[in-house]
Motif scaffolding. Structure first.
Motif, mmCIF file in Angstrom:
data_model
loop_
_atom_site.group_PDB
_atom_site.id
_atom_site.type_symbol
_atom_site.label_atom_id
_atom_site.label_comp_id
_atom_site.label_asym_id
_atom_site.label_seq_id
_atom_site.Cartn_x
_atom_site.Cartn_y
_atom_site.Cartn_z
ATOM 1 N N ILE A 1 -4.277 -18.189 -7.228
ATOM 2 C CA ILE A 1 -3.774 -18.959 -6.097
ATOM 3 C C ILE A 1 -3.661 -18.070 -4.867
ATOM 4 O O ILE A 1 -3.397 -16.870 -4.956
ATOM 5 C CB ILE A 1 -2.394 -19.593 -6.423
ATOM 6 C CG1 ILE A 1 -1.943 -20.507 -5.260
ATOM 7 C CG2 ILE A 1 -1.359 -18.507 -6.707
ATOM 8 C CD1 ILE A 1 -0.698 -21.313 -5.575
ATOM 9 N N ASP A 2 -3.912 -18.652 -3.722
ATOM 10 C CA ASP A 2 -3.635 -18.009 -2.437
ATOM 11 C C ASP A 2 -3.000 -19.055 -1.540
ATOM 12 O O ASP A 2 -3.216 -20.260 -1.715
ATOM 13 C CB ASP A 2 -4.916 -17.462 -1.796
ATOM 14 C CG ASP A 2 -4.626 -16.518 -0.635
ATOM 15 O OD1 ASP A 2 -3.463 -16.088 -0.497
ATOM 16 O OD2 ASP A 2 -5.559 -16.190 0.139
ATOM 17 N N TYR B 1 1.672 -18.928 -9.284
ATOM 18 C CA TYR B 1 1.753 -20.372 -9.045
ATOM 19 C C TYR B 1 3.119 -20.889 -9.469
ATOM 20 O O TYR B 1 3.590 -20.629 -10.575
ATOM 21 C CB TYR B 1 0.657 -21.090 -9.824
ATOM 22 C CG TYR B 1 0.745 -22.596 -9.763
ATOM 23 C CD1 TYR B 1 0.593 -23.275 -8.562
ATOM 24 C CD2 TYR B 1 0.990 -23.336 -10.924
ATOM 25 C CE1 TYR B 1 0.677 -24.653 -8.504
ATOM 26 C CE2 TYR B 1 1.072 -24.728 -10.876
ATOM 27 C CZ TYR B 1 0.920 -25.378 -9.657
ATOM 28 O OH TYR B 1 1.004 -26.740 -9.608
ATOM 29 N N GLN B 2 3.793 -21.631 -8.560
ATOM 30 C CA GLN B 2 5.097 -22.217 -8.829
ATOM 31 C C GLN B 2 5.002 -23.718 -8.554
ATOM 32 O O GLN B 2 5.010 -24.137 -7.395
ATOM 33 C CB GLN B 2 6.167 -21.572 -7.945
ATOM 34 C CG GLN B 2 6.316 -20.064 -8.153
ATOM 35 C CD GLN B 2 7.346 -19.441 -7.229
ATOM 36 O OE1 GLN B 2 8.193 -20.139 -6.664
ATOM 37 N NE2 GLN B 2 7.289 -18.124 -7.085
ATOM 38 N N PRO B 3 4.885 -24.528 -9.606
ATOM 39 C CA PRO B 3 4.626 -25.970 -9.427
ATOM 40 C C PRO B 3 5.609 -26.661 -8.503
ATOM 41 O O PRO B 3 5.218 -27.472 -7.655
ATOM 42 C CB PRO B 3 4.717 -26.512 -10.853
ATOM 43 C CG PRO B 3 4.399 -25.337 -11.719
ATOM 44 C CD PRO B 3 4.966 -24.157 -11.026
ATOM 45 N N ALA C 1 -2.020 -9.406 -14.242
ATOM 46 C CA ALA C 1 -0.983 -9.694 -15.233
ATOM 47 C C ALA C 1 -0.621 -11.168 -15.243
ATOM 48 O O ALA C 1 -0.258 -11.715 -16.280
ATOM 49 C CB ALA C 1 0.256 -8.858 -14.929
ATOM 50 N N SER C 2 -0.715 -11.861 -14.069
ATOM 51 C CA SER C 2 -0.342 -13.267 -14.016
ATOM 52 C C SER C 2 -1.546 -14.192 -13.881
ATOM 53 O O SER C 2 -1.563 -15.265 -14.471
ATOM 54 C CB SER C 2 0.631 -13.501 -12.849
ATOM 55 O OG SER C 2 0.043 -13.062 -11.637
ATOM 56 N N LEU D 1 0.452 -24.457 2.252
ATOM 57 C CA LEU D 1 -0.739 -24.923 1.560
ATOM 58 C C LEU D 1 -1.162 -23.863 0.552
ATOM 59 O O LEU D 1 -1.205 -22.676 0.878
ATOM 60 C CB LEU D 1 -1.888 -25.181 2.538
ATOM 61 C CG LEU D 1 -1.751 -26.337 3.533
ATOM 62 C CD1 LEU D 1 -3.033 -26.457 4.352
ATOM 63 C CD2 LEU D 1 -1.449 -27.644 2.818
ATOM 64 N N GLY D 2 -1.482 -24.325 -0.667
ATOM 65 C CA GLY D 2 -1.952 -23.412 -1.687
ATOM 66 C C GLY D 2 -3.328 -23.817 -2.183
ATOM 67 O O GLY D 2 -3.580 -24.994 -2.439
#
Length: 748
Positions: free
Chosen positions: A154-155, A89-91, A25-26, A135-136
């Motif tokens: 992203i992880d 993901y959150q900038p 979904a994201s 860390l992403g």
């Protein structure tokens, strides 16, 4: 239960890397970090992050690249958990991508996967101060619904960073548990060696190369850990080093002696130089005892012997003197009743956990040791560190994140209050898998290299100066977790254990060599209370039943042989009763007692002491007295020395045919007639002898006897032949056809 309680720590990983339908979904691409090295880098190192990209969409991903993001340093331990749970993901939180250190991905087709590797020098990460940094790793590119670059997946992981060693290192104690489930039964072979019988041969797979317990020994040998051992495991493996039998479809003969010998040898070498803590034998479930066993009077009495046996077993098998002053309730969950039970056998240190004895108001992690009154100490293990490896560590991504999380938590403890040295204790799950053990070992090795902590023994942690602000209030019983309460042994289980112990006590007192029975059954009774039965109520019930059934079977090998009806035809008679002993050893100290249903009719005599050799039967004779005729029932029963009935009673009828007074008179009359007849015969013989003497005297007066061949006055030729001196005296006189002579008496 272990897997369920381990989920919260790894929920971020599971949501990001193992739930593609939720991520779709994201983000359309699953990014999974599989490894990062070094785990705790130095300033001149290069951080290498590798992993896997998976396109979960039905469209190709093009013109993409993998990049690394570094967020701001985290402030406390709670923020570490927030990072692992974050999705999408959150900038602002994830930070900008670090340029010049990306990997180009030209195309990623639908449903396909590929690996990636990023190499970033530490100097390019911009680590301004000591701390834990998120860390992403992202995949950015053209997705199926856009022609411009966007983050497609992203992880995250954690990067603990510390430029120099702290002034005061955190003291850290790591428990290394060697515990297994129950494998030995109460049964032994019918031989002099008492060959042990196992429930199955499953323990062999745990101690064989690559097995769970083999890995624990192999890894623990070179780690700064405190071994926590269930002595029952040692006793079980030692039993495997000799001939043994198993209840197994593959055959009754155990064949893993070599594996057992190797594991014990490896363990003996591994514990050298390490502290060894022995739990009470069988690792009893202290919470079950506290909540249900206390109502059964004899239940708590097993803790003392279990503690004594633990010390002897470890000392004998491993050659080291263990500490037995620690107890470890399941998952470290305690309440006041558990503490009372845990310390009742002399172990004054209770290993609990910070999610049971909470410090909600402190901004830092306090020292583990807490005085809780009565000379007892609670050793409060750290919940986050203790549960760090409860997930599925067979997946490299899970293991990598767990190791990074462990080091991050350990570093943050030191950064919370750097001027105050703390002593922290970690107690992982009781029975780690092989992959969990490998992850635990990896974390400890990297932590040792990082230089943030000082390894200490559990005994030193118990003596550390307690934090005066730390919570020392033992929680009430209502605070005990319901999920753990539902797994406890019920009160009925402890009643069954009590009944089995009582039956064993009655049985052992009649044996010539009671130790042959007391040892295997005593150990089995301790195993019936083991924590290993949690989550296996059916197995626990079956094991208790098997122990009691086997004990009853042995008890019944000493029994009374049934008798048919007995008949007594006189005032007194002997009744034999046979005792059969099918045991290998003799029995003694038993009393055999007969009881008459009508004692006024039949007196069965006194009871007798019984002693019968093994494999023999012996009859015991009872002198009985009959007072009246008729039927009487006799009950034979064996008793122990204290008057407790032993075995089943045996009943048999006795028919009394007593001789009456009339019959006695008739018999007496017959005897009298026989006596009179004897007297009469005697008198007749005496009279006949006298008459014969008179005839001889008359012949001499008439000129002597006639000449041989001559007749007598009767005209018979030769006359009557005279009696010879050797002839017996006739019973009656001579019978003649003529009249009797003068003065002669003849009885007809």
């Amino acid at each position: 239960m272990t897997l369920l309680t381990g989920v919260p720590l790894l929920v971020g990983t599971l949501q990001v890397t193992h739930a593609p339908e939720a991520r779709a979904a994201s983000h359309p691409v699953n990014v999974a970090i599989n490894a990062m090295s070094p785990v705790a880098p130095g300033k001149d190192d290069t951080v290498t992050v590798s992993g896997t990209l998976t396109n979960d969409t039905k469209s190709a991903i093009t013109d993409a690249h993998v990049g690394l993001h570094r967020g701001a340093a985290l402030n406390d331990r709670s923020s570490i958990q927030a990072v692992t749970k974050r999705t999408g993901y959150q900038p602002g939180a994830d930070g900008k991508e670090i340029g010049d250190h990306t990997e180009k991905i030209d195309r990623l087709d639908p449903g396909t996967s590929r690996t990636f590797t990023l190499n970033v020098p530490v100097k390019d990460l911009g680590l301004s101060s000591d701390g834990v940094y998120p860390l992403g790793v992202t995949l950015s590119g053209h997705g199926p619904s856009a022609s411009y670059d966007q983050v497609l997946g992203i992880d995250r992981t954690l990067l603990p960073w510390q430029g120099s060693a702290p002034a005061k290192k955190t003291q850290l104690t790591y428990l290394w548990p060697l515990i297994s489930t129950t494998h030995l039964t109460a049964e032994t072979g019918a031989d002099a060696q008492q060959t042990p019988v196992f429930r199955n041969d499953g323990l062999a797979s745990e101690i064989a190369p690559g097995g769970r317990l083999q890995k624990m020994v192999e890894l623990g040998k070179n780690l700064p850990v405190t071994f926590v051992v269930d002595p029952d495991l040692l006793a079980t493996v030692e039993a495997m080093t000799k001939p043994y039998h198993v209840h197994d479809p593959d055959g009754p003969v155990g064949k893993n002696q070599a594996v057992a010998k190797q594991w014990l040898n490896d363990l003996q070498n591994a514990v050298k130089g390490h502290e060894v803590v022995a739990l009470p034998f069988g690792d009893p479930d202290l919470a079950s005892l506290a909540h249900h066993g206390k109502s059964v009077p004899s239940s708590l009495g097993h803790l003392g012997p279990a503690t004594e046996l633990a010390s002897k077993a470890v000392d004998t098998i491993l050659g080291v003197k263990p500490r037995t002053d620690f107890t470890w309730p399941v998952d470290g969950a305690i309440d006041s009743s558990i503490v009372d039970v845990a310390t009742s056998a002399g172990a004054h240190n209770v290993i609990t956990r910070s999610d049971s004895l909470r410090d909600n108001d402190l901004p830092y992690t306090p020292t583990a040791a807490r005085p809780i009154g009565g000379g007892n100490t609670a050793i409060v293990t750290d919940a986050q560190l203790s549960r760090a490896f409860e997930g599925d560590m067979s997946k490299s991504g899970n293991a990598s994140l767990a190791i990074q999380d462990f080091l991050a938590e350990a570093q943050m403890i030191g950064l919370e209050n750097p001027e105050q040295q703390r002593s922290i204790v970690v107690a992982p799950q009781r029975m780690p898998s092989a992959t969990q053990a490998q992850a635990m070992a990896g974390a400890l090795r990297n932590l040792e290299q990082a230089g943030w902590v000082q390894p200490t023994k559990l005994g030193d942690a118990a003596k550390a100066k307690p934090d005066p602000a730390a919570n020392r209030q033992i929680p009430g019983r209502s605070s005990y977790p319901d999920v753990l309460r539902q797994q406890e042994l019920p009160t009925d289980a402890f009643r069954q254990i009590e009944d089995t112990q009582s039956a064993l006590d009655d049985f052992k007192v009649v044996l010539a060599h009671p130790e042959r029975v007391v040892t295997p059954f005593g150990n089995a009774i301790m195993r019936e209370m083991s924590t290993s039965w949690r989550g296996d109520s059916q197995g626990a019930t079956a094991f208790r039943a098997s122990v009691r059934d086997y004990l009853d079977g042995l008890t019944k090998k000493v029994r009374l042989i049934p008798k048919s009806e007995a008949t007594l035809s006189g005032r007194s008679a002997t009744i034999p009763v046979t005792v059969q002993n099918n045991l290998l050893q003799g029995v003694q100290g038993l009393t055999l007692r007969l009881t008459s249903s009508q004692p006024n009719r039949l007196d069965v005599g006194k009871s007798q002491e019984i002693k019968v050799d093994g494999g023999h039967s012996q009859s015991f004779k009872f002198e009985t007295t009959a007072n009246a005729n008729g039927l009487a029932w006799v009950t034979a029963q064996l008793y122990t020395a204290d008057g407790t009935p032993y075995g089943e009673p045996m009943k048999f009828p006795v028919n009394v045919t007593e001789i009456t007074a009339t019959v006695m008179l008739v018999i007496a009359g017959g005897v009298l007639l026989l006596v009179l007849a004897g007297v009469r015969i005697y008198l007749q013989r005496k009279r006949a002898a006298a008459e014969d003497t008179g005839d001889e005297e008359n012949g001499e007066d008439n000129g002597g006897a006639t000449a041989e061949g001559e007749g007598d006055d009767s005209g018979n030729p030769g006359g009557d032949s005279p009696e010879q001196p050797s002839d017996p005296t006739p019973d009656t006189g001579s019978e003649k056809s003529g009249p009797s002579g003068s003065g002669e008496k003849v009885d007809r």
